[in-house]
Design an enzyme around this catalytic site. Sequence first.
Site, mmCIF file in Angstrom:
data_model
loop_
_atom_site.group_PDB
_atom_site.id
_atom_site.type_symbol
_atom_site.label_atom_id
_atom_site.label_comp_id
_atom_site.label_asym_id
_atom_site.label_seq_id
_atom_site.Cartn_x
_atom_site.Cartn_y
_atom_site.Cartn_z
ATOM 1 C CG MET A 175 -12.385 -1.928 4.466
ATOM 2 S SD MET A 175 -10.814 -1.643 3.614
ATOM 3 C CE MET A 175 -9.813 -0.932 4.924
ATOM 4 C CG HIS A 221 -4.054 -1.293 -1.818
ATOM 5 N ND1 HIS A 221 -5.198 -1.949 -2.224
ATOM 6 C CD2 HIS A 221 -4.428 -0.465 -0.814
ATOM 7 C CE1 HIS A 221 -6.223 -1.522 -1.496
ATOM 8 N NE2 HIS A 221 -5.789 -0.625 -0.632
ATOM 9 C CG ASP A 244 -6.894 -2.392 2.544
ATOM 10 O OD1 ASP A 244 -5.766 -2.250 3.048
ATOM 11 O OD2 ASP A 244 -7.491 -1.507 1.904
ATOM 12 C CG ASP A 282 -5.290 2.870 0.632
ATOM 13 O OD1 ASP A 282 -6.236 2.109 0.388
ATOM 14 O OD2 ASP A 282 -4.237 2.506 1.201
ATOM 15 C CG HIS A 321 -9.425 0.884 -0.968
ATOM 16 N ND1 HIS A 321 -8.912 0.624 0.286
ATOM 17 C CD2 HIS A 321 -10.781 0.933 -0.796
ATOM 18 C CE1 HIS A 321 -9.903 0.529 1.156
ATOM 19 N NE2 HIS A 321 -11.046 0.725 0.533
ATOM 20 C CG MET A 352 -11.400 4.098 1.771
ATOM 21 S SD MET A 352 -9.848 3.904 2.661
ATOM 22 C CE MET A 352 -8.724 3.885 1.291
ATOM 23 C CG MET A 368 -8.149 7.718 2.362
ATOM 24 S SD MET A 368 -7.204 7.676 3.889
ATOM 25 C CE MET A 368 -6.652 5.978 3.883
ATOM 26 C CB SER A 411 -0.921 0.000 1.222
ATOM 27 O OG SER A 411 -1.632 1.216 1.233
HETATM 28 C C1 DX5 Z 1 -6.734 1.796 5.254
HETATM 29 C C2 DX5 Z 1 -6.253 1.552 3.845
HETATM 30 C C3 DX5 Z 1 -5.217 0.522 3.745
HETATM 31 C C4 DX5 Z 1 -3.930 0.855 4.445
HETATM 32 C C5 DX5 Z 1 -3.355 -0.413 4.972
HETATM 33 O O1 DX5 Z 1 -7.812 2.642 5.232
HETATM 34 O O2 DX5 Z 1 -7.327 1.149 3.016
HETATM 35 O O3 DX5 Z 1 -4.958 0.143 2.403
HETATM 36 O O4 DX5 Z 1 -2.980 1.479 3.607
HETATM 37 O O5 DX5 Z 1 -2.277 -0.115 5.755
HETATM 38 P P1 DX5 Z 1 -1.686 -1.125 6.828
HETATM 39 O O6 DX5 Z 1 -1.226 -2.341 6.065
HETATM 40 O O7 DX5 Z 1 -0.555 -0.352 7.411
HETATM 41 O O8 DX5 Z 1 -2.764 -1.451 7.817
HETATM 42 ZN ZN ZN Z 2 -6.825 0.246 0.999
#
Ligand code: DX5
Ligand code: ZN
Length: 216
Positions: A137, A33, A175, A35, A66, A68, A37, A8
């Site tokens: 999640m 991956h 994840d 993210d 991903h 969010m 947000m 990630s």
């Molecule tokens: C959390 C993200 C994850 C995050 C995971 O909201 O969707 O993808 O980057 O990070 P770790 O592996 O550190 O929990």
């Molecule tokens: Zn994620």
Amino acid sequence: MSYIIAPSILSADFANLQRDCEMINNSSADWFHVDIMDGMFVPNISFGFPVLKAIHKYAKKPLDVHLMIVDPDRYAQQFKDAGATTLTVHYEACNHLHRSIQNIKNLGMKAGVAINPHTSANLLEDVIKDIDLICVMSVNPGFGGQKFIENTYSKIKQLNELKKKHNSNALIEIDGGVDLNNYKKLIECGANVLVAGNTVFASSNPTDTIQQLKTL
Ligand code: DX5
Ligand code: ZN
């Protein structure tokens, strides 16, 4: 048993993004991956299109994006243009999930649906046949480096039952909080994709850590 490791980028060093992308390129990782947000769906803001495009410029492996964010349909085309291979939306963020999934597939991406820790696996029953990926999640989304939620193991098993019932090929992705202590059990329970942020990037040798996560 073959499975996918997706480091990630959220835990990468943003001042050395090219270096960290190349580390992933040259490692045994399979996907990136990424993210996104929006500060609305989750209590944090990560980054947007300029950063995603910069990652795409250097990444030589598929981008697993991903989202969010609320109302993700608004941006699906832009994520395609920015290089997303798989686009995952949250079950909890879509009023018309079936439409969102079709839209992503019509744009030429693989469609994923993420479920928060409080969302029952059974709620995916009516779309499981249509999707390419289920993102379970295993922390509450918003931040890297959180503690793994143990209920995830039984959710993976429930999802595999549901997949069998509906003859679905969706990959099950985990994840949040994946580490060197729990990755084997997650694969044994039937996970197909493991995301790892903190475990990879906070380690002294990220390339080695990825290799360890690839070794059962
Ligand atoms: C959390 C993200 C994850 C995050 C995971 O909201 O969707 O993808 O980057 O990070 P770790 O592996 O550190 O929990
Ligand atoms: Zn994620």
